[in-house]
Write an enzyme that holds these catalytic residues in place. Structure first.
Site, mmCIF file in Angstrom:
data_model
loop_
_atom_site.group_PDB
_atom_site.id
_atom_site.type_symbol
_atom_site.label_atom_id
_atom_site.label_comp_id
_atom_site.label_asym_id
_atom_site.label_seq_id
_atom_site.Cartn_x
_atom_site.Cartn_y
_atom_site.Cartn_z
ATOM 1 N N GLU A 82 29.226 27.254 72.157
ATOM 2 C CA GLU A 82 30.506 26.977 71.507
ATOM 3 C C GLU A 82 30.887 28.059 70.501
ATOM 4 O OE1 GLU A 82 32.276 24.784 72.731
ATOM 5 O OE2 GLU A 82 30.960 23.318 73.689
ATOM 6 N N GLU B 30 36.835 24.629 70.174
ATOM 7 C CA GLU B 30 35.426 25.017 70.353
ATOM 8 C C GLU B 30 34.649 24.841 69.044
ATOM 9 O OE1 GLU B 30 34.704 25.190 73.256
ATOM 10 O OE2 GLU B 30 36.163 26.273 74.445
ATOM 11 N N HIS C 151 33.667 21.374 68.823
ATOM 12 C CA HIS C 151 32.505 21.112 69.684
ATOM 13 C C HIS C 151 31.223 21.613 69.014
ATOM 14 C CE1 HIS C 151 35.301 21.191 73.469
ATOM 15 N NE2 HIS C 151 35.565 20.187 72.648
ATOM 16 N N GLU D 199 34.074 29.110 80.543
ATOM 17 C CA GLU D 199 34.215 27.656 80.595
ATOM 18 C C GLU D 199 33.348 27.057 81.695
ATOM 19 O OE1 GLU D 199 35.713 25.759 78.455
ATOM 20 O OE2 GLU D 199 36.688 27.326 77.289
ATOM 21 N N GLU E 187 35.364 21.283 79.041
ATOM 22 C CA GLU E 187 35.245 22.590 79.696
ATOM 23 C C GLU E 187 36.062 22.612 80.986
ATOM 24 O OE1 GLU E 187 33.702 24.607 77.825
ATOM 25 O OE2 GLU E 187 32.315 23.384 76.663
ATOM 26 N N HIS F 141 39.662 23.023 79.946
ATOM 27 C CA HIS F 141 39.946 24.368 79.418
ATOM 28 C C HIS F 141 40.016 25.410 80.529
ATOM 29 C CE1 HIS F 141 38.228 23.258 75.175
ATOM 30 N NE2 HIS F 141 39.363 22.651 75.454
#
Lengths: 189, 70
Positions: A35, A64, A67, A135, A165, A168
């Protein structure tokens, strides 16, 4: 600038005393596809990419970091009450020798984080394809982490992160389509 | 096996030391579209949080037992 909300993006509950899992989870903290690497990569690429995708890189780069906080919370919960003996049994002794129970940006094998994990090529297509690959690699890492634990609560948080992910990756591929432009117009040069 | 999974075979030699393990990889639904079409069905807000996405068509479940052989 940023506005901070003092809560996690998604709840993190750790139900099993399993310090060994912390050693693996740290891959997503300071690893090549982790991340931190993701956030730094996207937020840095923003400056030299066409205006219409800057906002996307800001949004995803910011997420991110949210995360990263979730991973940090998991690692912290798994190690904060572990005895030195438990940490040694979990293979965490190398980390303990250098950092005690402090978190540190390294991968599951103990290699410290390095900026060479990320790239900024300045070519928008090249940069976005790197982001898409990042990703998908992070999604795969979450799969292997889910495979390595039977704690359903931590699995639940990891599944949330894995799904992000997936989303994204699609957004970055949509950004590539936006940059291609002209594809549906009859444009005379 | 979930329809996002793709089982595959790898050659197994009679001299291989371990018994063969079923092999499969997952293809999430994001791979089936280039751009998201407008107006896709949405989860209710709480379900969206639980799933990590607002759209059922972009949800990729991942449960280790469904993964071949792991």
């Amino acid at each position: 600038m940023w506005i901070y909300e003092k809560k996690l993006q998604y709840p993190v509950k750790v139900s099993k005393c399993d310090p060994k899992l912390a050693k693996f989870l740290i891959e997503q903290y300071g690893g090549a596809d982790g991340e931190l690497a993701a956030a730094l990569r996207y937020l840095n690429q923003r400056y030299t990419i066409p205006d219409k995708v800057i906002g996307l890189l800001t949004d995803i780069g910011t997420e991110e970091f949210a995360h990263l906080e979730m991973i940090a919370t998991m690692v912290y919960k798994l190690t904060k009450d572990a005895s030195v003996e438990q940490l040694k049994a979990a293979g965490f002794e190398g980390h303990f020798a250098d950092h005690d129970r402090a978190l540190f940006y390294h991968n599951a094998a103990g290699n410290p984080f390095t900026v060479t994990y990320i790239q900024a090529k300045g070519d928008p297509i090249a940069d976005l394809y790197e982001d898409i690959a990042a990703e998908e690699k992070a999604r795969a890492t979450y799969q292997w982490l889910i495979d390595m634990t039977d704690d359903v609560d931590i699995q639940d948080s990891l599944k949330f992160l894995r799904e992000r992910e997936v989303i994204h990756s699609l957004r970055f591929r949509e950004a590539v389509e936006m940059l291609k432009e002209y594809q549906e117009q009859k444009k005379v040069f | 096996m979930d329809r996002q999974w793709r089982p595959y075979d790898a050659y197994h030699s009679p001299l291989d030391p371990c018994p063969p393990r079923p092999k499969a990889y997952i293809v999430p639904p994001n791979q089936m579209m280039v751009t998201q079409s407008p107006g896709m069905k949405q989860y209710a807000p709480f379900d969206a949080l639980k799933h990590g996405t607002l759209w059922p068509d972009l949800y990729s479940p991942y449960d280790p037992p469904t993964r071949g052989g792991r």
